[in-house]
Design a protein around this motif. Structure first.
Motif, PDB file in Angstrom:
ATOM      1  N   LEU A   1     -12.265   9.748  19.336  1.00 34.97           N
ATOM      2  CA  LEU A   1     -12.935  10.707  18.452  1.00 34.97           C
ATOM      3  C   LEU A   1     -13.753  11.657  19.302  1.00 34.97           C
ATOM      4  CD1 LEU A   1     -14.495   8.665  15.508  1.00 34.97           C
ATOM      5  CD2 LEU A   1     -12.872  10.516  15.280  1.00 34.97           C
TER       6      LEU A   1
ATOM      7  N   TYR B   1     -18.258   4.666   2.577  1.00 35.05           N
ATOM      8  CA  TYR B   1     -18.595   3.251   2.386  1.00 35.05           C
ATOM      9  C   TYR B   1     -20.081   3.036   2.629  1.00 35.05           C
ATOM     10  CZ  TYR B   1     -13.774   1.432   2.281  1.00 35.05           C
ATOM     11  OH  TYR B   1     -12.490   1.130   1.940  1.00 35.05           O
ATOM     12  N   HIS B   2     -20.571   3.602   3.764  1.00 32.13           N
ATOM     13  CA  HIS B   2     -21.996   3.432   4.101  1.00 32.13           C
ATOM     14  C   HIS B   2     -22.873   3.900   2.948  1.00 32.13           C
ATOM     15  CE1 HIS B   2     -21.292   2.185   8.088  1.00 32.13           C
ATOM     16  NE2 HIS B   2     -21.000   3.357   8.605  1.00 32.13           N
TER      17      HIS B   2
ATOM     18  N   VAL C   1     -19.795   3.240  20.984  1.00 33.58           N
ATOM     19  CA  VAL C   1     -18.383   2.903  20.790  1.00 33.58           C
ATOM     20  C   VAL C   1     -17.614   4.119  20.286  1.00 33.58           C
ATOM     21  CG1 VAL C   1     -16.804   1.330  19.656  1.00 33.58           C
ATOM     22  CG2 VAL C   1     -19.093   0.573  20.245  1.00 33.58           C
ATOM     23  N   LEU C   2     -18.245   4.859  19.378  1.00 30.56           N
ATOM     24  CA  LEU C   2     -17.585   6.052  18.849  1.00 30.56           C
ATOM     25  C   LEU C   2     -17.351   7.074  19.958  1.00 30.56           C
ATOM     26  CD1 LEU C   2     -19.481   6.602  15.474  1.00 30.56           C
ATOM     27  CD2 LEU C   2     -17.238   5.582  15.834  1.00 30.56           C
TER      28      LEU C   2
ATOM     29  N   PHE D   1     -12.764   8.198   9.595  1.00 32.31           N
ATOM     30  CA  PHE D   1     -14.201   8.245   9.853  1.00 32.31           C
ATOM     31  C   PHE D   1     -14.962   8.627   8.583  1.00 32.31           C
ATOM     32  CE2 PHE D   1     -18.099  10.201  11.444  1.00 32.31           C
ATOM     33  CZ  PHE D   1     -18.521   9.238  12.344  1.00 32.31           C
TER      34      PHE D   1
ATOM     35  N   LYS E   1     -28.911   5.907  12.880  1.00 27.31           N
ATOM     36  CA  LYS E   1     -28.559   4.522  12.586  1.00 27.31           C
ATOM     37  C   LYS E   1     -27.429   4.055  13.510  1.00 27.31           C
ATOM     38  CE  LYS E   1     -27.449   1.462   8.768  1.00 27.31           C
ATOM     39  NZ  LYS E   1     -26.921   1.362   7.406  1.00 27.31           N
ATOM     40  N   GLU E   2     -26.460   4.944  13.718  1.00 28.04           N
ATOM     41  CA  GLU E   2     -25.357   4.600  14.626  1.00 28.04           C
ATOM     42  C   GLU E   2     -25.870   4.353  16.038  1.00 28.04           C
ATOM     43  OE1 GLU E   2     -21.831   4.741  14.155  1.00 28.04           O
ATOM     44  OE2 GLU E   2     -21.637   5.639  12.176  1.00 28.04           O
TER      45      GLU E   2
ATOM     46  N   MET F   1     -27.748   0.968  16.063  1.00 31.76           N
ATOM     47  CA  MET F   1     -26.877  -0.197  15.968  1.00 31.76           C
ATOM     48  C   MET F   1     -25.961  -0.323  17.191  1.00 31.76           C
ATOM     49  SD  MET F   1     -27.948  -1.286  13.154  1.00 31.76           S
ATOM     50  CE  MET F   1     -26.844  -2.638  12.761  1.00 31.76           C
TER      51      MET F   1
ATOM     52  N   THR G   1     -23.360   1.471  17.667  1.00 35.11           N
ATOM     53  CA  THR G   1     -21.996   1.871  17.341  1.00 35.11           C
ATOM     54  C   THR G   1     -21.690   3.291  17.818  1.00 35.11           C
ATOM     55  OG1 THR G   1     -22.885   2.313  15.149  1.00 35.11           O
ATOM     56  CG2 THR G   1     -21.546   0.364  15.397  1.00 35.11           C
TER      57      THR G   1
ATOM     58  N   LYS H   1      -6.086  12.302  11.073  1.00 38.72           N
ATOM     59  CA  LYS H   1      -6.086  10.933  10.531  1.00 38.72           C
ATOM     60  C   LYS H   1      -7.331  10.171  10.980  1.00 38.72           C
ATOM     61  CE  LYS H   1      -3.097   7.712  10.123  1.00 38.72           C
ATOM     62  NZ  LYS H   1      -2.054   6.771  10.518  1.00 38.72           N
ATOM     63  N   ARG H   2      -7.658  10.339  12.260  1.00 41.38           N
ATOM     64  CA  ARG H   2      -8.867   9.703  12.784  1.00 41.38           C
ATOM     65  C   ARG H   2     -10.079  10.146  12.001  1.00 41.38           C
ATOM     66  NH1 ARG H   2      -7.017  11.025  18.355  1.00 41.38           N
ATOM     67  NH2 ARG H   2      -5.960   9.108  18.905  1.00 41.38           N
TER      68      ARG H   2
ATOM     69  N   LYS I   1     -15.225   5.777   6.146  1.00 48.07           N
ATOM     70  CA  LYS I   1     -16.281   4.865   6.583  1.00 48.07           C
ATOM     71  C   LYS I   1     -17.661   5.369   6.158  1.00 48.07           C
ATOM     72  CE  LYS I   1     -18.161   5.270  10.641  1.00 48.07           C
ATOM     73  NZ  LYS I   1     -19.604   5.123  10.806  1.00 48.07           N
TER      74      LYS I   1
ATOM     75  N   ARG J   1     -22.454   1.781  -0.333  1.00 50.86           N
ATOM     76  CA  ARG J   1     -22.902   0.384  -0.231  1.00 50.86           C
ATOM     77  C   ARG J   1     -24.415   0.279  -0.272  1.00 50.86           C
ATOM     78  NH1 ARG J   1     -18.247  -2.072   2.503  1.00 50.86           N
ATOM     79  NH2 ARG J   1     -16.771  -1.714   0.830  1.00 50.86           N
TER      80      ARG J   1
ATOM     81  N   SER K   1     -14.548   6.198  22.101  1.00 48.04           N
ATOM     82  CA  SER K   1     -13.251   6.272  21.427  1.00 48.04           C
ATOM     83  C   SER K   1     -12.683   7.687  21.536  1.00 48.04           C
ATOM     84  CB  SER K   1     -13.428   5.917  19.951  1.00 48.04           C
ATOM     85  OG  SER K   1     -13.905   7.043  19.247  1.00 48.04           O
TER      86      SER K   1
END
Lengths: 241, 387
Positions: free
Chosen positions: B231, B32-33, B225-226, B26, B216-217, B220, B222, B21-22, B29, B36, B229
């Motif tokens: 993950l 989306y990147h 954070v990943l 991911f 990029k992660e 930024m 992020t 599920k995690r 997401k 977008r 987590s």
């Protein structure tokens, strides 16, 4: 005692080659405490936090976080902590709602929990109107508050905040600290690093790192007394020098 | 709310389901990147289409309607027949009939004609009495490749004519040079470019985009954070890689589709084998992308390394544009390290020659070896970085 000390470190050391980044630090943090972890740039704060979060294996010493060993049980540690850095950790090209869903998802919340949390956060942060807006269109203060809410979305036992208030105006910082107090009152332990010495005053206890060791550790009022200073700022300057 | 904490850790006991599920969260997401970022998307899908149309229609190595001038000092039947044969071939257009040798230089200077054909005086007499007659070909070599080709085409038409007349005169059988172009009988350049284009586009989408997306992660903040987590690092990497794997395949099909339906480039061999080999190349490219992201801290660095370190060798040293056999020996050796070189050989083999696996086994194993090596290197780099 173990139960009460949610973070416990004893002679924790990290060496990079011959360079000792963290030199045998010992401290403990109690459940529900707001613990300020201060130090000048390069004093070893980041390295220490990385070890506690399970990102970096210590060279020697002992430490447990939420009762789990930093050598062997990093998986368990990761499930029980939250983390937020100065960079806010939100995805700029995702909407508010998508960010909440994403972080809820990677921390294993169920769809129902995520939905409830989303509504709750939108309501409490008063950003219901902006739920489908991209993060990059939000003001800095909003982002920061949302980033904090997201860091504690899974009700972690401890939340690590690495200079969470960098570049934010004093009013927003004040509101941010109100949020921190609220979470602490719910039993979440807050481990925070900051450069703002007025913020150090808000902490229950504070340690000041210098050259890889913990040079001082006590409540802000006792530290001021001990170093014969009026503010934490003065204490910091005296120690860091 | 300690009650809620308990609930969450209970759910975590179903580890497999929760991990999945995690991971899916991911992946969502990541899409989306990608969707977008409209401009990148346009480049990703627009570029293959634009490139194949360009290579197919505009950039061409074929000779067609090249303007030539003829200086016929003989003006007999044979020279007229040869001229007619040249001009009716479709390759050449008569721009001017020259009267004297002095006219040649000014004619070239105008820049319109690419070749002058000169027949010596008494051409047919010489040919039939002495058995040999001379034609001089003067080509404009300011474009060397074109000049070479024009001369080659002219020569072959003349040779062809000679063999025809020797036959009809029933003299001693002379050696007939018959030229046959295999696998690409019309020497269509689009046949050449499709395999190379596949390599470039797949590399671009897989290596460049993956390395940019991972760095990029990092940039930024992020990524931290990943990593903090639940993950797992490999889930993060796989989650980053899968969307681009899919995009690369969409692109590969677009290229092959356009090539086939617009330019008639056939897939002679086994399509499934082609798809599998493409997948292998994409894996090599993705592992290169991961490797690049582990050694660069920001998107610019990742982009520079990808473009300079991957795209340039792929375009120049893979046989895509310049034949490897014509390179200096040093560059030939270096070209062995370029994954696209092997992939292009494979695609040419399957698409144009219909080679079965036996013929492209060596290339396949080289690519497998590269994939294993780069993945291994990335893992080591990734681990040391985490420390």
């Amino acid at each position: 005692m173990e139960n009460e000390n949610i973070i416990y470190a004893e002679n924790l050391t990290k060496k990079f080659g011959s360079f000792v980044a963290v030199n045998s630090i010992s401290f403990s943090v109690k459940k529900g405490e707001i613990y300020g972890f201060l130090g000048a740039n390069g004093a070893g704060k980041t390295t220490a936090i990385r070890m506690l979060c399970g990102l970096s294996t210590p060279s020697s010493g002992k430490a447990t976080v939420a009762g789990f060993d930093v050598y062997k049980q990093t998986e368990n540690i990761k499930k029980n902590i939250g983390y937020m850095s100065q960079k806010f950790s939100l995805y700029e090209d995702l909407t508010v709602k998508e960010n909440i869903t994403f972080y809820g998802g990677i921390y294993g919340l169920s769809d129902k929990e995520i939905k409830e949390k989303t509504e709750y956060l939108l309501d409490i942060l008063k950003i219901g109107d902006a739920k489908d807006k991209l993060i990059k269109s939000l003001p800095l203060g909003w982002k920061q508050k949302l980033a904090f809410s997201v860091a504690v979305i899974h009700n972690p036992k401890i939340v690590f905040l690495d200079e969470p208030t960098g570049g934010v105006d004093p009013l927003t910082r004040r509101q941010f600290w109100n949020m921190i107090y609220e979470e602490a009152s719910r039993g979440i332990t807050v481990f925070v690093t900051t450069h703002y010495m007025d913020e150090a005053e808000y902490c229950n206890r504070v340690s000041i790192m210098s050259d890889g060791i913990i040079a001082a550790l006590d409540t802000p009022s006792k530290l001021k007394e001990k170093y014969n200073a009026n503010t934490m700022h003065e204490v910091f300057v005296k120690i860091a020098r | 709310m300690p009650h809620e904490i308990k609930e969450i850790s209970e759910i975590s006991d179903f580890r497999g389901i929760n991990d999945m599920k995690r991971f899916i969260g991911f992946l969502i997401k990541e899409f989306y990147h990608i969707f977008r970022d409209f401009r990148t998307l346009l480049i990703l899908f627009g570029m293959p289409v634009a490139q194949i149309l360009l290579f197919g229609f505009a950039i061409t190595n074929e000779i067609k309607d090249v303007k030539i001038a003829i200086l016929d000092e003989s003006k007999d039947n044979v020279t007229r027949e040869i001229s007619d044969k040249l001009l009716s071939s479709g390759y050449f257009l008569l721009y001017d009939n020259l009267q004297s040798v002095k006219d040649i230089e000014p004619e070239f200077r105008k820049g319109i004609i690419k070749e002058v054909i000169i027949f010596e005086p008494n051409f047919s007499d010489n040919l039939f009495k002495t058995g040999s007659a001379n034609i001089q070909l003067i080509a404009d070599a300011s474009e060397p490749n074109l000049a070479n080709m024009i001369v080659a085409y002219t020569t072959s038409i003349i040779t062809n004519y000679r063999s025809e007349i020797t036959k009809s005169e029933d003299v001693l059988p002379s050696i007939n040079t018959e030229i046959k172009m295999r696998f690409n009988p019309n020497l269509k350049s689009v046949f050449m470019f499709v395999p190379g284009l596949m390599a470039v586009i797949l590399l671009l989408v897989s290596a460049l985009m993956t390395s940019i997306s991972i760095t990029k992660e990092k940039e930024m903040g992020t990524m931290e954070v990943l990593l903090v987590s639940p993950l797992k690092p490999f889930q993060i990497i796989i989650g980053k890689v899968i969307p681009y794997l899919l995009l690369a395949f969409v692109n590969a099909f677009v290229i092959l589709g356009l090539a086939q339906f617009i330019f008639g480039v056939p897939i002679v061999g086994n399509t499934i084998l082609l798809v599998l080999e493409s997948a292998l190349f994409v894996i090599v490219a993705l592992s290169l992308g991961i490797l690049i992201s582990t050694i660069s801290n920001n998107q610019q660095t990742a982009m520079m390394i990808s473009l300079g370190g991957l795209m340039l060798p792929t375009i120049i040293l893979s046989g895509y544009i310049f034949p490897i056999e014509n390179m200096p020996i040093v560059l030939q050796i270096i070209s062995n390290a370029v994954p696209a070189r092997w992939f292009i050989a494979i695609v040419k083999g399957i698409m144009l020659k219909g080679s079965s696996f036996g013929y492209i086994m060596k290339e396949t194993f080289v690519l497998i070896g590269m994939a294993v090596f780069f993945i291994f290197l990335s893992i080591i780099k990734f681990k040391t970085r985490l420390e």
